[in-house]
Motif scaffolding. Structure first.
Motif, short mmCIF file in Angstrom:
data_model
loop_
_atom_site.label_atom_id
_atom_site.label_comp_id
_atom_site.label_asym_id
_atom_site.label_seq_id
_atom_site.Cartn_x
_atom_site.Cartn_y
_atom_site.Cartn_z
N LEU A 198 39.51 33.34 -38.23
CA LEU A 198 40.74 34.07 -37.94
C LEU A 198 41.62 33.30 -36.95
O LEU A 198 41.14 32.50 -36.15
N VAL A 199 42.91 33.59 -37.02
CA VAL A 199 43.86 33.07 -36.05
C VAL A 199 44.77 34.23 -35.65
O VAL A 199 45.21 35.01 -36.50
N PRO A 200 45.01 34.40 -34.34
CA PRO A 200 45.93 35.48 -33.93
C PRO A 200 47.35 35.16 -34.35
O PRO A 200 47.79 34.01 -34.30
N CYS A 201 48.05 36.19 -34.77
CA CYS A 201 49.45 36.05 -35.18
C CYS A 201 50.25 37.18 -34.56
O CYS A 201 49.92 38.36 -34.75
N LEU A 202 51.27 36.84 -33.83
CA LEU A 202 52.10 37.91 -33.28
C LEU A 202 53.38 37.98 -34.07
O LEU A 202 53.92 36.97 -34.52
N ALA A 203 53.83 39.19 -34.25
CA ALA A 203 55.07 39.43 -34.99
C ALA A 203 56.16 39.80 -34.00
O ALA A 203 55.98 40.66 -33.14
N GLN A 204 57.28 39.11 -34.14
CA GLN A 204 58.42 39.33 -33.24
C GLN A 204 59.64 39.65 -34.09
O GLN A 204 59.91 38.96 -35.08
N ASP A 205 60.38 40.67 -33.68
CA ASP A 205 61.61 41.02 -34.38
C ASP A 205 62.61 39.88 -34.23
O ASP A 205 63.01 39.54 -33.11
N TRP A 206 62.99 39.27 -35.33
CA TRP A 206 63.86 38.09 -35.27
C TRP A 206 65.27 38.45 -34.80
O TRP A 206 66.00 37.59 -34.35
N ARG A 207 65.65 39.75 -34.90
CA ARG A 207 66.98 40.13 -34.45
C ARG A 207 67.04 40.39 -32.96
O ARG A 207 67.97 40.00 -32.27
N THR A 208 66.03 41.10 -32.46
CA THR A 208 66.10 41.57 -31.08
C THR A 208 65.19 40.79 -30.14
O THR A 208 65.32 40.90 -28.93
N GLU A 253 62.12 41.42 -29.77
CA GLU A 253 61.05 42.31 -29.33
C GLU A 253 59.73 41.94 -30.01
O GLU A 253 59.67 41.74 -31.22
N VAL A 254 58.68 41.83 -29.20
CA VAL A 254 57.35 41.58 -29.75
C VAL A 254 56.84 42.90 -30.34
O VAL A 254 56.81 43.92 -29.65
N LEU A 255 56.45 42.87 -31.59
CA LEU A 255 56.10 44.10 -32.30
C LEU A 255 54.60 44.36 -32.31
O LEU A 255 54.16 45.48 -32.05
N THR A 256 53.81 43.36 -32.64
CA THR A 256 52.38 43.58 -32.76
C THR A 256 51.64 42.25 -32.70
O THR A 256 52.24 41.18 -32.90
N LEU A 257 50.37 42.33 -32.38
CA LEU A 257 49.49 41.16 -32.45
C LEU A 257 48.32 41.52 -33.36
O LEU A 257 47.65 42.53 -33.15
N ALA A 258 48.11 40.71 -34.38
CA ALA A 258 46.99 40.94 -35.29
C ALA A 258 46.45 39.59 -35.72
O ALA A 258 46.80 38.56 -35.15
N TYR A 259 45.59 39.58 -36.73
CA TYR A 259 44.88 38.35 -37.08
C TYR A 259 45.06 38.02 -38.54
O TYR A 259 45.16 38.90 -39.39
N MET A 260 45.10 36.74 -38.82
CA MET A 260 45.16 36.26 -40.20
C MET A 260 43.94 35.39 -40.47
O MET A 260 43.50 34.62 -39.61
N ASN A 261 43.41 35.51 -41.69
CA ASN A 261 42.50 34.48 -42.18
C ASN A 261 43.32 33.57 -43.11
O ASN A 261 44.54 33.75 -43.26
N ALA A 262 42.65 32.60 -43.70
CA ALA A 262 43.40 31.63 -44.50
C ALA A 262 44.12 32.30 -45.67
O ALA A 262 45.26 31.93 -46.00
N GLU A 263 43.49 33.30 -46.25
CA GLU A 263 44.09 33.98 -47.39
C GLU A 263 45.31 34.82 -46.96
O GLU A 263 46.32 34.84 -47.66
N ALA A 264 45.20 35.48 -45.83
CA ALA A 264 46.34 36.24 -45.32
C ALA A 264 47.51 35.31 -45.02
O ALA A 264 48.68 35.64 -45.29
N LEU A 265 47.21 34.16 -44.47
CA LEU A 265 48.26 33.18 -44.19
C LEU A 265 48.91 32.69 -45.48
O LEU A 265 50.14 32.61 -45.59
N CYS A 303 51.21 24.81 -29.92
CA CYS A 303 50.96 23.39 -29.65
C CYS A 303 49.57 22.95 -30.08
O CYS A 303 49.39 21.82 -30.52
N ASP A 304 48.58 23.82 -29.94
CA ASP A 304 47.23 23.43 -30.35
C ASP A 304 46.79 24.11 -31.64
O ASP A 304 45.60 24.06 -32.00
N GLY A 305 47.73 24.71 -32.34
CA GLY A 305 47.48 25.19 -33.69
C GLY A 305 46.52 26.37 -33.79
O GLY A 305 46.01 26.64 -34.87
N ASP A 306 46.32 27.09 -32.69
CA ASP A 306 45.40 28.22 -32.78
C ASP A 306 46.07 29.56 -32.54
O ASP A 306 45.41 30.55 -32.20
N ALA A 307 47.39 29.60 -32.73
CA ALA A 307 48.11 30.87 -32.67
C ALA A 307 49.36 30.75 -33.52
O ALA A 307 49.96 29.68 -33.62
N LEU A 308 49.74 31.85 -34.15
CA LEU A 308 50.92 31.89 -35.01
C LEU A 308 51.93 32.90 -34.45
O LEU A 308 51.56 33.88 -33.81
#
Lengths: 156, 156
Positions: free
Chosen positions: B15-25, B27-39, B78-83
Motif C-alpha cells: 500500500l501507499v498512502p494517498c491524500l486527496a486535496q480539492d484542486w479548487r480550494t 482543502e485536504v479532503l481525506t487520506l486513504a491507501y492505494m495498492n497497485a491496482e487502485a493506482l 520526493c521518495d515515492g512513498d506518498a501520493l
C-alpha cells in the motif's frame, strides 16, 4: 491545547501519518509519521516533530536545515488515524530544496512549484472577501499568494 | 498518462498512502491507501480508487454515496512513498457528511468547515492576480471560494 487527547489511533508500529499543509497557501508540503512522543512534542513546542521510520528516532522537522514547521493548527480525521498539521514553513519543506515534497506528477513531467519565497518581513496587505456561512475568506496580496482560510477560521 | 510508472514505493502491505486535496480550494479532503491496482484504476478511469484496509478490497471512492473524486492531477513525493491526488469532489468526501474528513482540531472544539456546496451550474467568475514565476493565480468569486492554482499551473 494540552487537554484530554482525542482518540488518535496509532498503527501497529505506534505511528500515525501526519501531513503538513502550508496554512497560508494551502499547499501540501510533506507526509510523514508521528509516534505519541512526536505528537506530544509537536503540541508542546508548537513546532512539528516526526518519527523517522528509516532512522528509528524522533526528529524535529528542520532541526538541521533550519526549515522548521511552525504549527498553526493540528486537525485529525474522522476515524482518528490521520493528522493534518497546518503550518507556517520557515523554508523549503523538502530535503531536495523544493518547497514541497510533492513536486512531481505521474505524467513524468518535471513540474516543480515555483520556489521563490516571499520576501521576509514584508507586510502582507490583505483583501477581505465576503463572509460565507460565518467563515471569512481573505486574499493575501503578499507576493501574489492567495490565503485560504475557509477551513481555518478558528486558527491563529 | 499511462506511460512508464515512476518508482512508487508500496509498503510491506503493498500500500501507499494517498491524500486527496480539492484542486479548487486547496482543502485536504481525506487520506486513504492505494495498492497497485487502485493506482492503475485511478489513472485509467480518472476517478480515485482506494484499497480499504478494513474490508480488504478495492473501493471506488463514492461508489455508494455518489460522491466520487474526479482526478485532476496525481503527484508523488520526493521518495515515492506518498501520493497526492488533486481532485474535483462531487460532494462531501467524508462518510460523516462533512466536506472533509479533517473537520476537527486537537483543541477538541467542534470546528467543521462550512459545508454548503456552491450552487451547481452557476458560472464562476474569475479574477486574475499577477503572475509570479510563471505561475498564474486566480481568485474564484464563485460562492466566495478562493482558487489556489499556484502549484497547479500544468493541471487541467
Amino acid at each position: 491545547m494540552q487537554g484530554i487527547s482525542p482518540p488518535i489511533r496509532f498503527d501497529e508500529r505506534g505511528l500515525v501519518p501526519c501531513l503538513a499543509q502550508d496554512w497560508r497557501t494551502g499547499e501540501v508540503l510533506t507526509l510523514a509519521y508521528m509516534n505519541a512522543e512526536a505528537l506530544r512534542l509537536t503540541r508542546e513546542t508548537q513546532e512539528v516533530h516526526f518519527f523517522s521510520r528509516s532512522r528509528g528516532e524522533l526528529w524535529r522537522k528542520g532541526e538541521t536545515s533550519g526549515n522548521v514547521l511552525r504549527l498553526r493548527q493540528l486537525r485529525y480525521d474522522c476515524d482518528g488515524d490521520a493528522l493534518l498539521a497546518l503550518v507556517e514553513p520557515a523554508g523549503p519543506a523538502c530535503h531536495t530544496g523544493e518547497r514541497t515534497c510533492f513536486y512531481r506528477d505521474l505524467d513524468g513531467a518535471a513540474d516543480p512549484a515555483p520556489d521563490a519565497p516571499p520576501a521576509p518581513g514584508e507586510p502582507a496587505p490583505a483583501l477581505s472577501l465576503p463572509a460565507r456561512d460565518g467563515a471569512q475568506f481573505h486574499l493575501d496580496a503578499h507576493a501574489g499568494q492567495p490565503v485560504l482560510v475557509s477551513f481555518l477560521r478558528h486558527a491563529g
